[in-house]
Structures are given as C-alpha cells and as structure tokens.
Design an enzyme around this catalytic site. Structure first.
Site, PDB file in Angstrom:
ATOM      1  N   ASP A   1      40.677  31.955  40.394  1.00 29.17           N
ATOM      2  CA  ASP A   1      39.806  32.611  41.472  1.00 29.17           C
ATOM      3  C   ASP A   1      40.187  32.628  42.645  1.00 29.17           C
ATOM      4  OD1 ASP A   1      37.355  34.324  42.290  1.00 29.17           O
ATOM      5  OD2 ASP A   1      36.648  32.250  42.812  1.00 29.17           O
TER       6      ASP A   1
ATOM      7  N   ASP B   1      38.135  33.574  46.171  1.00 25.79           N
ATOM      8  CA  ASP B   1      37.202  33.460  47.310  1.00 25.79           C
ATOM      9  C   ASP B   1      36.278  32.229  46.662  1.00 25.79           C
ATOM     10  OD1 ASP B   1      37.658  35.478  49.158  1.00 25.79           O
ATOM     11  OD2 ASP B   1      37.059  36.918  47.578  1.00 25.79           O
TER      12      ASP B   1
HETATM   13  C1  XBP Z   1      34.405  37.284  45.700  1.00 27.38           C
HETATM   14  C2  XBP Z   1      33.601  38.631  45.919  1.00 27.38           C
HETATM   15  C3  XBP Z   1      34.143  39.650  46.942  1.00 27.38           C
HETATM   16  C4  XBP Z   1      34.405  38.844  48.452  1.00 27.38           C
HETATM   17  C5  XBP Z   1      34.674  40.124  49.198  1.00 27.38           C
HETATM   18  O1  XBP Z   1      33.998  36.913  44.117  1.00 27.38           O
HETATM   19  O2  XBP Z   1      32.448  38.775  45.590  1.00 27.38           O
HETATM   20  O3  XBP Z   1      33.276  40.683  46.928  1.00 27.38           O
HETATM   21  O4  XBP Z   1      33.029  38.280  48.700  1.00 27.38           O
HETATM   22  O5  XBP Z   1      35.722  40.888  49.084  1.00 27.38           O
HETATM   23  P1  XBP Z   1      34.872  36.207  43.124  1.00 27.38           P
HETATM   24  P2  XBP Z   1      35.726  42.353  48.969  1.00 27.38           P
HETATM   25  O6  XBP Z   1      35.216  35.071  43.803  1.00 27.38           O
HETATM   26  O7  XBP Z   1      33.940  35.617  42.279  1.00 27.38           O
HETATM   27  O8  XBP Z   1      35.818  36.932  42.765  1.00 27.38           O
HETATM   28  O9  XBP Z   1      34.960  42.786  50.110  1.00 27.38           O
HETATM   29  O10 XBP Z   1      37.312  42.817  49.100  1.00 27.38           O
HETATM   30  O11 XBP Z   1      35.263  43.100  47.829  1.00 27.38           O
HETATM   31 MG    MG Z   2      34.744  32.885  43.765  1.00 27.62          MG
END
Ligand code: XBP
Ligand code: MG
Length: 255
Positions: free
Chosen positions: A10, A12
């Site tokens: 993953d 973020d």
């Molecule tokens: C990450 C997210 C994303 C980011 C923003 O979740 O939920 O929405 O916050 O990115 P994970 P975008 O780590 O579970 O994949 O605005 O490009 O969607």
């Molecule tokens: Mg995440």
C-alpha cells in the site's frame, strides 16, 4: 508449502505518512481555489479517512457533513473537477519534497529487489500520485522496481473491497498464499484479507486505534537496524526489523 514470491504494498500511510501533511493539505488548497470555505482539520480528516478514495471522500463529506450545501446540478463533475485540482496541488507538494518515506521502507525495498522478491503497489490513490511519491523519495528509476502499480479507479470497488488485491493477484499471476500485503489501515487490511492475503500492518497516528483483527502482525513501523519495531499485536519470533527473512517466515508462521 508456497514460497514468498511477491510483496503487495500500500502507499498512503504505509510507505509514507501522506495523509495529514499531503492529501489533507491538498484538499484544503483545492477548496480555497474553488472559493469554498471548507477546512478539513487534522481531527476531522481522521474521521473522513473512513472512506477510501479522494473523490469518494469528497462525496461522503458533502452528503454527510454539509447537508445545507447548495449542490451543483452535476455533482459528479463538480467532484471530479475539485479532485483534479486536489491532485494538482498534491503533486506540487510532493515536488517540494514535503513527504519522506517511513523508516525501513527503502531498506526493505532494496533488499526485496536484491533477493528477487517481486514488488507491486496496491493503492486506492490516483496513479500519478504514486509515481510522483516514488520519484521524489527514491528517484524516478524506482518506478521500474514495481512490476505492477495497481492504483485508483482501475477497479470498481475501492478498499475495503478486495477488488484491487484480486486485480493485483491476477496481473501478477500468483495466488494469495504466495504473497504478503503491507498495509496501515483497517480498510487496507479488510481489502487484502478479502482476497485471502496474509497482511502485515504498520500503524500511523491516524490508524493506531483501529481494529486489526485478522492481521498477521501489527507493528509501529518496519524498523531499521538500531531502531527496531514495537510489536502491537501478534508474534515476531524474536525479529527486530522487517526484512525478507522475517517476511518469508511470517508467510508460514503459526506464531
Ligand atoms: C488511500 C486513500 C486515498 C488518499 C487520497 O487509501 O484513501 O484516497 O487519501 O488519494 P489506501 P486520492 O492507503 O488504503 O490505499 O485523492 O488520489 O484518491
Ligand atoms: Mg493506506
């Protein structure tokens, strides 16, 4: 018994703490750009993170938190446009070098490459955000370290739906028992587990108190030599840092 063939990672919250000082700030800048007086402070953003995906999060906020908002006729395009601005702002923040990798990430990726472990990115965020983050932290060549970048809207259901992990398994042509997922959140865990993949969690300030039942192990970080991880749940068999040997044992461990 299958051997560990791939790591599904993953972005973020897992490879970098992008949410509080990256995505959140970019959303707020996009609101200002659009003449909106919305402000997602650190605490509110924690609540909004229950919804994965920036466009989905914007819709949730409008529907659940702004009942009096005078919605434009075409709400979908309004959200799409706002999100486009947010992505532009986020990319600009990354260009300033605002967001570093979490401890142990670079070390583990380098070791994985050296030992032939296959690497894939599995994230709900926009693809351009992934390449920009990798480029700004590890150099542009690092994008090629990943056999697959599964990101954004390529599947219908974002995490906690398992779609993106199913997509990754299919495209890597492996089965769930041949890989591990690295995640930071309950939504990420549900998504990976939904595809039958054993999951290692490294928490961050937004996810520390979430429910990680079903995770193989829950740690505060991957750790570096001289700065081992703290175990929050599960067994680690004496390990101090997450390395390829530890991950290989974790795939089969009953501890
Ligand atoms: C990450 C997210 C994303 C980011 C923003 O979740 O939920 O929405 O916050 O990115 P994970 P975008 O780590 O579970 O994949 O605005 O490009 O969607
Ligand atoms: Mg995440």
């Amino acid at each position: 018994m299958s051997t560990l063939k791939a790591l599904l990672i993953d972005v973020d919250g897992t490879i970098a703490d992008t949410e509080r000082d990256g995505h959140r700030v970019a959303f707020n800048q996009a609101f200002t750009d659009a003449g909106l007086d919305w402000d997602w402070d650190v605490a509110l953003y924690g609540q909004l993170l229950t919804v994965s995906g920036g466009k989905e999060r914007l819709r949730y906020f409008i529907e659940e938190w702004k009942p009096d908002f005078d919605e434009p006729e075409d709400l979908d395009s309004f959200i799409r446009e706002l999100h486009r601005t947010k992505t532009r702002r986020y990319l600009a923040l990354l260009k300033q070098g605002a967001i570093p990798l979490r401890p142990g990430v670079k070390r583990l990726l380098k070791e994985a490459r050296a030992t032939g472990l296959r690497l894939a990115i599995v994230t709900t965020t926009t693809p351009a955000n992934v390449t920009a983050l990798l480029g700004s932290t590890l150099g542009v060549d690092s994008i090629g370290w990943f056999e697959l970048i599964a990101a954004g809207d390529i599947v219908p259901g974002k995490k906690p739906a398992p779609d993106i992990y199913h997509y990754a398994l299919e495209h890597l042509d492996i089965v769930a028992t041949e890989c591990l997922a690295l995640e930071d959140s309950d939504n990420g865990l549900l998504s990976a587990r939904g595809a039958g993949i054993k999951t290692l969690i490294t928490v961050n300030d937004y996810t520390r108190r979430q429910d990680f039942s079903g995770a193989a192990v829950v740690l505060d970080q991957l750790g570096e030599p001289g700065m081992g991880f703290e175990v929050l749940a599960g067994e680690v068999g004496g390990a101090k840092v997450v390395d390829v040997a530890f991950l290989s044992r974790l795939l089969h461990a009953s501890w």
